[in-house]
Design a protein around this motif. Structure first.
Motif, mmCIF file in Angstrom:
data_model
loop_
_atom_site.group_PDB
_atom_site.id
_atom_site.type_symbol
_atom_site.label_atom_id
_atom_site.label_comp_id
_atom_site.label_asym_id
_atom_site.label_seq_id
_atom_site.Cartn_x
_atom_site.Cartn_y
_atom_site.Cartn_z
ATOM 1 N N ALA A 68 19.323 4.307 0.985
ATOM 2 C CA ALA A 68 19.575 3.132 1.834
ATOM 3 C C ALA A 68 20.362 3.486 3.100
ATOM 4 N N PRO A 69 21.480 4.220 3.016
ATOM 5 C CA PRO A 69 22.185 4.563 4.257
ATOM 6 C C PRO A 69 21.334 5.389 5.209
ATOM 7 N N LEU A 70 20.588 6.361 4.659
ATOM 8 C CA LEU A 70 19.783 7.231 5.518
ATOM 9 C C LEU A 70 18.636 6.469 6.169
ATOM 10 N N MET A 71 17.932 5.642 5.392
ATOM 11 C CA MET A 71 16.793 4.899 5.945
ATOM 12 C C MET A 71 17.253 3.926 7.031
ATOM 13 N N GLY A 72 18.409 3.305 6.814
ATOM 14 C CA GLY A 72 18.922 2.388 7.827
ATOM 15 C C GLY A 72 19.221 3.104 9.132
ATOM 16 N N LEU A 73 19.762 4.312 9.041
ATOM 17 C CA LEU A 73 20.093 5.079 10.244
ATOM 18 C C LEU A 73 18.854 5.620 10.939
ATOM 19 N N VAL A 74 17.864 6.072 10.161
ATOM 20 C CA VAL A 74 16.689 6.734 10.739
ATOM 21 C C VAL A 74 15.606 5.738 11.129
ATOM 22 N N TYR A 75 15.301 4.780 10.253
ATOM 23 C CA TYR A 75 14.145 3.915 10.466
ATOM 24 C C TYR A 75 14.504 2.465 10.790
ATOM 25 N N GLY A 76 15.791 2.124 10.751
ATOM 26 C CA GLY A 76 16.218 0.795 11.152
ATOM 27 C C GLY A 76 15.952 -0.267 10.102
ATOM 28 N N PRO A 77 16.140 -1.543 10.463
ATOM 29 C CA PRO A 77 15.990 -2.653 9.501
ATOM 30 C C PRO A 77 14.610 -2.715 8.852
ATOM 31 N N GLN A 78 13.552 -2.455 9.613
ATOM 32 C CA GLN A 78 12.213 -2.518 9.026
ATOM 33 C C GLN A 78 12.013 -1.411 7.997
ATOM 34 N N GLY A 79 12.630 -0.257 8.253
ATOM 35 C CA GLY A 79 12.584 0.819 7.268
ATOM 36 C C GLY A 79 13.265 0.422 5.972
ATOM 37 N N LEU A 80 14.359 -0.327 6.086
ATOM 38 C CA LEU A 80 15.048 -0.810 4.882
ATOM 39 C C LEU A 80 14.181 -1.796 4.110
ATOM 40 N N VAL A 81 13.458 -2.660 4.810
ATOM 41 C CA VAL A 81 12.566 -3.604 4.129
ATOM 42 C C VAL A 81 11.505 -2.838 3.337
ATOM 43 N N THR A 82 10.928 -1.806 3.965
ATOM 44 C CA THR A 82 9.934 -0.977 3.272
ATOM 45 C C THR A 82 10.547 -0.295 2.060
ATOM 46 N N LEU A 83 11.746 0.255 2.240
ATOM 47 C CA LEU A 83 12.420 0.935 1.131
ATOM 48 C C LEU A 83 12.713 -0.033 -0.001
ATOM 49 N N PHE A 84 13.224 -1.216 0.316
ATOM 50 C CA PHE A 84 13.604 -2.165 -0.733
ATOM 51 C C PHE A 84 12.386 -2.750 -1.430
ATOM 52 N N THR A 85 11.239 -2.774 -0.754
ATOM 53 C CA THR A 85 10.001 -3.156 -1.438
ATOM 54 C C THR A 85 9.708 -2.158 -2.550
ATOM 55 N N LEU A 86 9.920 -0.877 -2.251
ATOM 56 C CA LEU A 86 9.768 0.151 -3.282
ATOM 57 C C LEU A 86 10.846 0.022 -4.352
ATOM 58 N N VAL A 87 12.091 -0.187 -3.925
ATOM 59 C CA VAL A 87 13.208 -0.274 -4.867
ATOM 60 C C VAL A 87 13.001 -1.404 -5.866
ATOM 61 N N SER A 88 12.405 -2.515 -5.419
ATOM 62 C CA SER A 88 12.209 -3.666 -6.295
ATOM 63 C C SER A 88 11.332 -3.327 -7.497
ATOM 64 N N LEU A 89 10.487 -2.303 -7.369
ATOM 65 C CA LEU A 89 9.573 -1.919 -8.457
ATOM 66 C C LEU A 89 9.874 -0.536 -9.030
ATOM 67 N N GLN A 122 0.816 -1.212 0.000
ATOM 68 C CA GLN A 122 0.000 0.000 0.000
ATOM 69 C C GLN A 122 0.854 1.269 0.000
ATOM 70 N N PRO A 123 1.902 1.361 0.850
ATOM 71 C CA PRO A 123 2.751 2.558 0.791
ATOM 72 C C PRO A 123 3.447 2.717 -0.562
ATOM 73 N N VAL A 124 3.830 1.603 -1.199
ATOM 74 C CA VAL A 124 4.468 1.670 -2.514
ATOM 75 C C VAL A 124 3.493 2.215 -3.549
ATOM 76 N N LEU A 125 2.236 1.776 -3.473
ATOM 77 C CA LEU A 125 1.206 2.291 -4.371
ATOM 78 C C LEU A 125 1.011 3.795 -4.161
ATOM 79 N N LEU A 126 1.081 4.239 -2.914
ATOM 80 C CA LEU A 126 0.982 5.669 -2.620
ATOM 81 C C LEU A 126 2.122 6.431 -3.281
ATOM 82 N N TYR A 127 3.335 5.877 -3.189
ATOM 83 C CA TYR A 127 4.499 6.532 -3.791
ATOM 84 C C TYR A 127 4.322 6.677 -5.302
ATOM 85 N N PHE A 128 3.917 5.591 -5.961
ATOM 86 C CA PHE A 128 3.766 5.646 -7.410
ATOM 87 C C PHE A 128 2.601 6.545 -7.824
ATOM 88 N N SER A 129 1.577 6.640 -6.990
ATOM 89 C CA SER A 129 0.463 7.548 -7.285
ATOM 90 C C SER A 129 0.939 8.995 -7.270
#
Length: 317
Positions: free
Chosen positions: A107-128, A64-71
């Motif tokens: 990736a470096p910023l998200m890891g520092l600010v939002y931690g491992p779960q933030g990276l998972v969210t980011l990489f879900t977006l990156v994959s598409l 859902q957040p990825v869909l928001l980004y692309f919208s």
């Protein structure tokens, strides 16, 4: 609270600054930048992507957040074309307004600010990210180029189906999406990597952040803004501010919130990604302006990102 939000930015700014100074004093020449980029994209990035996504089950992913980004990206892309004469130059600006640097800085910023779960969210977006935006941009570029060629009576346009297929293939067979998909597939097996393999991946993954940020500073030092700085600055401001503003407005209107939305809001504020320059080179348009916009957008992000990180806290709850 403000200090806890901004503290993760300190190593980001310091690493970029050190990379910039290193290049300015002549320790790293411009000819070394492509080789350093290969290390970051072909070695360090796949290690982090595979290792992060290698622990994620598909049912844990939230699209859902990825869909928001692309919208938000589609809305800004469309507005850019609507307020411009339909051309390859307008398509280049539209892509620059919406394509983010999600790996080298994100990736470096998200890891520092939002931690491992933030990276998972980011990489879900990156994959598409590349697949969706670059494929859509290819169709717009091809339509615009065909229109221009028809108007000028120049060479016949390339078959669009073949060009779009190339864009799709190149967006998947790429050192960013492939390790994400490979990591996800591995995670579904329930297996664990042997320590003798996992430890080297961990070391390489840890090196991505500082190496990528140093490379950003080095690239900035070797980039010449040139005579197109006004147009480049306009692109940088729209990318760094208008895209997160559009996403934030959509999230507010739809009543969406949570850490994943904060990650998308921050991702939208990343500077212009380098893939935009590859498109301008391919179509022979806006090359100097986009190259300058990437540099200005990256430098401007050092000012705009602290503001975005503060505003992102409103989406955390």
């Amino acid at each position: 609270m403000l200090s806890s939000i901004l503290v993760p930015l300190v190593p980001v700014i310091l690493c970029i600054g050190i990379g910039y100074l290193t290049a300015r004093v002549g320790w790293v020449r411009a000819t070394a930048v492509p080789d350093l980029s290969n290390i970051v994209f072909l070695v360090l990035t796949p290690a982090l992507l595979f290792r992060t996504m290698g622990h994620v089950r598909l049912q844990e992913l939230d699209f859902q957040p990825v869909l928001l980004y692309f919208s938000a990206a589609a809305l800004l892309f469309g507005l850019t074309l609507a307020f411009s004469r339909f051309s390859t130059a307008a398509a280049a600006r539209a892509l620059a307004h919406t394509f983010s640097n999600l790996v080298m800085i994100g990736a470096p910023l998200m890891g520092l600010v939002y931690g491992p779960q933030g990276l998972v969210t980011l990489f879900t977006l990156v994959s598409l990210h590349s697949l969706v935006l670059l494929t859509a941009a290819t169709m717009v570029f091809e339509l615009a180029e065909a229109r221009e060629q028809q108007r000028t009576g120049s060479a016949a346009p390339r078959p669009m189906a073949h060009t779009v297929w190339q864009a799709v293939r190149n967006s998947i067979v790429h050192p960013v999406p492939l390790p994400i998909l490979a990591g996800l597939l591995f995670a579904q097996t329930g297996w664990q990597l042997p320590e003798m393999l996992d430890r080297p991946l961990q070391v390489l993954a840890a090196a991505l952040g500082p190496m990528a940020l140093l490379l950003v500073g080095i690239a900035l030092a070797h980039t010449r803004i040139g005579n197109h700085w006004r147009g480049a600055l306009r692109v940088a401001v729209i990318k760094n501010l208008a895209l997160p503003a559009t996403l934030g407005t959509l999230a507010w209107a739809l009543g969406l919130s949570g850490p994943a939305i904060a990650v998308m809001f921050t991702a939208a504020a990343m500077p212009v990604g380098a893939n935009v320059l590859l498109f301008t080179q391919r179509y022979g348009v806006m090359q100097e302006e986009v190259s300058s916009a990437i540099a200005l957008s990256t430098a401007l992000a050092l000012i705009t990102l602290p503001v975005v990180l503060v505003l992102a806290q409103f989406f955390m709850h």
